[in-house]
Design a protein around this motif. Structure first.
Motif: not given
Length: 247
Positions: A141-142, A147-149, A176-179
């Motif tokens: 999962l990306a 700071e990047g991926i 991790y907080s994700v979009s």
């Protein structure tokens, strides 16, 4: 394309209630009632439905017998058993039942069934999602971060939570907080053993350590992470979660 459905239940009030609930679903095209096991088989032959909602306890043929015959007539039909008794669950899933509902059911029970049906239809149609049984262990999962991926293996994710508009992916010792939205992650991760147990939580079934009773038929899950995180399970999801977890 909407769903073509046959309902089999010898009790008219239960049958009519289920017809009503299904007709409220916007992607249902047709609902055909059947009043007995033999009538159900006849309607399956005539209508070639996508889904068969099947009562277990009928006077001529019981639900298990009907499911076995229907499986020979049209193995593509998704069978959803509905009954007041849960002792049939093991036999139902030996017959590859798609789902199992306990009476009395409500709108949320129907919503859960159709959520699963839509996932299957989407996966079969797109070919995008890959199940781990294919051996493609490199699938990750990306996560797009400031700071990047970061690439995360699904098996390393314990659970995913949503607070207000913020979605977090929780590993064993970090988050991790994700979009992504929670619905997007549910769609991506369901083939890898993830389950929506609450409107704000998605859990990795393999990372559940304990299931503890709470109040009003709800449960809490203790996760196998560093903090032994406690995740709520909505009452409406308990039956399906147990069926997915237990042998």
């Amino acid at each position: 394309m909407g769903w073509n459905i046959v309902i089999a239940d010898d009790e008219a009030p239960a049958r009519e209630e289920l017809v009503y609930l299904l007709e409220q679903c916007e992607d249902v095209d047709k609902v055909t009632p059947a009043s007995s096991g033999m009538d159900a088989i006849k309607k399956v032959k005539e209508q070639a439905p996508d889904v068969l909602f099947l009562d277990m306890d009928m006077p001529d043929l019981n639900g298990l017998q009907v499911a076995e015959i229907v499986g020979e007539i049209n193995p593509q039909v998704k069978v959803v058993f509905s009954t007041a008794y849960d002792q049939y669950a093991v036999h139902a899933f030996k017959l590859r039942a798609f789902h199992y509902m306990l009476k009395p059911y409500d709108e949320e029970d129907i919503a859960i069934v159709f959520r699963e049906l839509r996932k299957v239809r989407m996966q079969n149609g797109s070919g995008v999602l890959v199940h781990p049984s294919t051996g493609m262990t490199s699938i990750k999962l990306a996560l797009e971060l400031d700071e990047g991926i970061t690439y995360v293996s699904p098996k390393d994710i314990m659970y995913i939570s949503k607070e207000l508009k913020h979605v977090q992916v929780h590993l064993r010792d970090k988050a991790y907080s994700v979009s992504y939205t929670l619905s997007e992650l549910e769609q991506k991760l369901e083939p890898f053993g993830f389950f929506r147990c609450h409107k704000s939580y998605l859990v990795n079934l393999a990372s559940i350590a304990e299931m503890k009773t709470w109040v009003n038929g709800a449960y809490n899950l203790l996760m196998d992470d560093a903090r032994r995180s406690c995740i709520p399970v909505s009452r409406n999801y308990v039956k399906l979660l147990r069926l997915k977890l237990e042998i």
